[in-house]
Design a protein around this motif. Structure first.
Motif, short mmCIF file in Angstrom:
data_model
loop_
_atom_site.label_atom_id
_atom_site.label_comp_id
_atom_site.label_asym_id
_atom_site.label_seq_id
_atom_site.Cartn_x
_atom_site.Cartn_y
_atom_site.Cartn_z
N TYR A 638 41.08 36.67 36.82
CA TYR A 638 40.86 37.30 38.14
C TYR A 638 42.15 37.28 38.93
O TYR A 638 42.87 36.27 38.95
N ASN A 640 44.61 39.45 42.33
CA ASN A 640 44.77 40.49 43.35
C ASN A 640 43.52 40.69 44.19
O ASN A 640 43.04 41.80 44.37
N THR A 653 38.52 44.06 47.28
CA THR A 653 38.86 44.55 45.93
C THR A 653 39.43 43.38 45.13
O THR A 653 40.00 42.44 45.69
N GLN A 655 40.91 42.43 40.87
CA GLN A 655 41.18 42.88 39.50
C GLN A 655 40.68 41.83 38.51
O GLN A 655 40.87 40.64 38.72
N THR A 699 42.13 45.97 32.20
CA THR A 699 41.95 45.37 33.52
C THR A 699 41.14 46.33 34.36
O THR A 699 41.44 47.53 34.38
N LYS A 700 40.13 45.83 35.05
CA LYS A 700 39.33 46.69 35.90
C LYS A 700 39.49 46.27 37.35
O LYS A 700 39.57 45.07 37.66
N SER A 701 39.51 47.26 38.24
CA SER A 701 39.50 46.97 39.68
C SER A 701 38.10 47.18 40.20
O SER A 701 37.48 48.21 39.92
#
Ligand code: GLC
Length: 746
Positions: A638, A640, A653, A655, A699-701
């Motif tokens: 995890y 940002n 938000t 990431q 990587t997903k936001s």
């Protein structure tokens, strides 16, 4: 007018109204159309007080026994028009037989409702609800109830005594198995999903069940974790932590409610007018009917808030409880109570109206045999699709608690597997409790599931090793022998299916019997060992956890247990389950839950020597496994975490990277701490989650939004509102491992 003429008039009226209804525009499952309303009005005018009391009477058929009192002449009373509904009855033939009695041998020909405890499946049994909750997959949970409704209605049923939505923070209480765990917000989401699954969009569809929110209220908070125990808490706690899941059921359109056995602050729920009328109907707008739990009116005499059952019946009907399950108190006493003017005819009529409305909504007046379709019973029960979904549900309900040195998944080159333990070859235990019409003979055991996954040149041995709950060690040697010759060992340990559920509280919640000793003996052999844990509650498995073994929480997976668990053990499914109830290190920590308060003297791990702080001398404050915990065969990172305030909302938000070497799903959890309030706030509160598939290396936001409504809380005047100030936003893989950011919302 003579009885004979009354009879003719009633019958004629019914036929006219029936014909009119068939062509009337039904208003779906929400309201009653004018034609049906007229039908009900006219029925009420023609019903005797005995017939009215009959409509408020629910009897058990005896096909399944789910409570103490057994004997009632239900068939004879049906014919006298003195029964409104039956439970623990199923199959088309039996339902048709009983419905015919009501439709052909009574004066008014009012159809019966048929209910059953379809708690986690009807014939196809799914994982226990506490297990399904760990999937954090609302669509999957809804679908499993959809299938349950399809099967149950194919066998004559139209009412289920589910969902059980009691928040519970005490694993000694055996009925945690039936719920969604300790969190109010998640429990509310799951409650709504289950109601949607059972009831679908249209009551009259014929393959939907009327649901029943239970047990109202706060049944999950008995003192000592002892079932049926006394519940005593502040109104504030009741509103903040225990009531919301019931309200979520009302908002989802639930058709009925069930009273709880317990008292709250001195008032048995079944006599609690504030709960059943002022809150449930006036404040929340609930429009269905309320049924008692099993003889809970009669049990008021034990509670001691009345001297006799007749007065208990008076209290219950005047509190807003419409139907008496199995107690026969309305049948026995309402006529007298009405004549003595202790209960008004208006009160009785209102209860009867609600029951009749439910029968209209279920389409039973239009066609009393609409749920008696033999073809459906033959073609819509335990179909390959339903079983395939059940297998998937088992896998997504599993929680990987420990996996040292990536013991799991089982290596592809393994040549022999030893399965050891009392739960490895037990079909009966796979169903867990509340097994409805589930057929244990059709359950897939763990051994069967494993054998079906391997080809002929892989040996799979099995030895029980010991029983679940006694001191017999005579099976240890045989177990040791197969472990010795195997490449890989799977220990199938835990509770038996009846050590949780109703009337199954336990003071010691470690592995029962000599299972720990068996595990320690096998581990000494130095083979790779994975434990498949079977249980209906969190277990204090500290001793087992000290061993270098993988631990997969499998709950009681139901009909497809062995196949679904094997899919996870062999890596066909990457586990993504997350605990919805804290696992304590030992019973002394109970109650233990993630959303506790800071207290005035919080323990600070950085200052572990401090004396005058909130701690134990002999145990950590931390649980063995926290709420939201669950591992994967991959890893997630995890980063940002960004928050910003815009338009009175907090936008978040984060990431999340899949830092491992295989695709996996992650339940990304969002918690909040309100730093300062006029009422102290918990250290963390779950306010959102997203279950996402993240490919290896990807990587997903993710985005979350928090509104002031999300952050509002109850105050001593029981008003819920937001207070501006500083909030800490936590995002992570469980309630303890998070990254955080502070933000101010005014
Ligand atoms: C039991 C349970 C309740 C169940 C009912 C009918 O005592 O408390 O959950 O629905 O009786 O079986």
């Amino acid at each position: 007018m003579t009885i004979g003429n009354k009879f003719k008039l009633a019958a004629i009226l019914n036929i006219i109204l029936f014909a009119a209804t068939v062509y009337g525009q039904n208003t779906g499952d929400k309201g009653i159309n004018p034609v049906d309303k007229t039908r009900i009005d006219n029925l009420l005018k023609t019903m005797t007080i005995e017939e009215k009391a009959g409509q408020l009477t629910l009897f058990m058929s005896g096909w399944d026994v789910t409570g103490p009192k057994l004997d009632n002449n239900y068939k004879g009373l049906i014919k006298e028009g003195k029964v409104g509904a039956l439970f623990n009855v199923y199959t088309v033939d039996y339902v048709r037989e009983l419905q015919k009695m009501a439709m052909e041998e009574t004066r008014l020909k009012i159809p019966l409702i048929f209910g059953y405890d379809v708690i986690h499946g009807h014939r196809t049994i799914f994982p226990i609800p506490l297990g399904q909750a760990c999937s954090w997959d609302m669509a999957a949970i809804e679908q499993s109830e959809r299938i349950a409704a399809q099967e149950a209605t194919a066998e004559g049923l139209n009412w289920t005594f589910a969902p059980m939505v009691d928040v519970a923070r005490d694993p000694r209480w055996g009925r945690v198995a039936e719920g969604a765990g300790e969190d109010t917000w998640l429990g509310s989401e799951i409650a709504a999903a289950r109601v949607r699954g059972f009831q679908g969009k249209d009551y009259k569809a014929g393959n939907t069940l009327m649901a029943c929110a239970k047990h109202f209220a706060a049944y999950g908070a008995p003192q000592g974790g002892r079932d049926y125990g006394t519940v005593d808490m502040s109104q504030l706690s009741l509103y903040e932590w225990y009531l919301p899941p019931y309200k979520a059921c009302v908002d989802a359109g639930v058709g009925s409610f069930m009273t709880s056995f317990n008292e709250i602050a001195g008032v048995p729920s079944t006599a609690n007018k504030w709960l059943m009328t002022d809150l449930l109907r006036k404040d929340w707008g609930f429009g269905g009917f309320v049924v008692t739990d099993y003889t809970s009116i009669n049990e008021m005499v034990n509670h001691g808030n009345t001297e006799n059952t007749k007065d208990a019946a008076r209290q219950a009907i005047n509190a807003g409880v419409d139907m008496d399950m199995q107690g026969s108190t309305y049948l026995d006493f309402l006529p007298e109570l009405m004549k003595e003017k202790k209960v008004s005819m208006a009160t009785i009529d209102n209860a009867v109206r609600l029951v009749l409305e439910a029968k209209v909504k279920l389409g039973l007046f239009e066609d009393p045999y609409r749920y008696c379709n033999k073809t459906r019973q033959e073609q819509e029960v335990m179909t390959p699709d339903q079983l395939a979904f059940a297998r998937k549900m088992v896998a997504v309900s599993c929680v990987l608690l420990k996996n040292p040195k990536q013991v799991l998944p089982i290596p592809e080159n393994v040549k022999s597997i030893a399965v050891i333990g009392p739960l490895g070859d037990s079909k009966k235990d796979m169903l867990g409790n509340w097994t409805a019409a589930g057929e244990w003979e059709k359950c897939v055991t763990l051994v069967e599931g494993i054998r079906s996954m391997v080809n002929d040149n892989v040996e799979v041995y099995y030895e029980k090793g010991c029983n679940t709950n006694d001191l017999d060690r005579s099976g240890f040697d045989a177990a040791q022998k197969i472990a010795d010759k195997a490449d890989f060992v799977i220990l199938a340990l835990g509770e038996n299916g009846w050590m949780s559920g109703e009337a199954a509280s336990r003071t010691r919640i470690d592995l029962p019997g000599v299972q720990n000793e068996l595990a320690e003996l096998i581990v000494k052999l130095g083979k790779p060992v994975a434990v498949a844990l079977f249980n209906g509650r969190p277990l204090a498995i500290t001793r087992l956890n000290n061993l270098p073994v993988a631990i997969l929480e499998t709950w009681f997976g139901g009909t497809q247990a062995g196949n679904g668990i094997a899919d996870v053990l062999f890596g066909v499914v990457n586990p993504a389950g997350k605990l919805t109830m804290t696992f304590p290190r030992n019973e002394g920590q109970i109650p233990i839950f993630y959303n506790g308060k800071n207290t005035g003297r919080p323990y600070n791990p950085a200052d572990s020597g401090a004396k005058y702080v909130s701690r134990y001398l002999d145990c950590s404050n931390d649980p063995l496994f926290p709420f939201g915990f669950g591992l994967s065969y991959t890893t997630f990172a995890y980063s940002n975490l960004v928050t910003n305030v815009n338009g009175g909302k907090i936008n978040v938000t984060v990431q999340v990277a899949n830092s491992g070497n295989r695709d996996g799903e992650e339940v990304v959890q969002l918690y909040v701490r309100d730093k300062v309030g006029t009422i102290t706030r918990p250290l963390k509160e779950l306010k959102g989650f997203q279950k996402v598939l993240i490919r290896k290396g990807e990587t997903k936001s993710l985005n979350f939004t928090l509104t002031k409504e999300d952050l509002a809380f109850y105050h001593p005047d029981l008003k819920k509102f937001f207070e501006p100030g500083e909030f800490i936003i936590y995002i992570g893989t469980n309630s303890q491992e998070t990254i955080s950011k502070s933000v101010v919302l005014n």
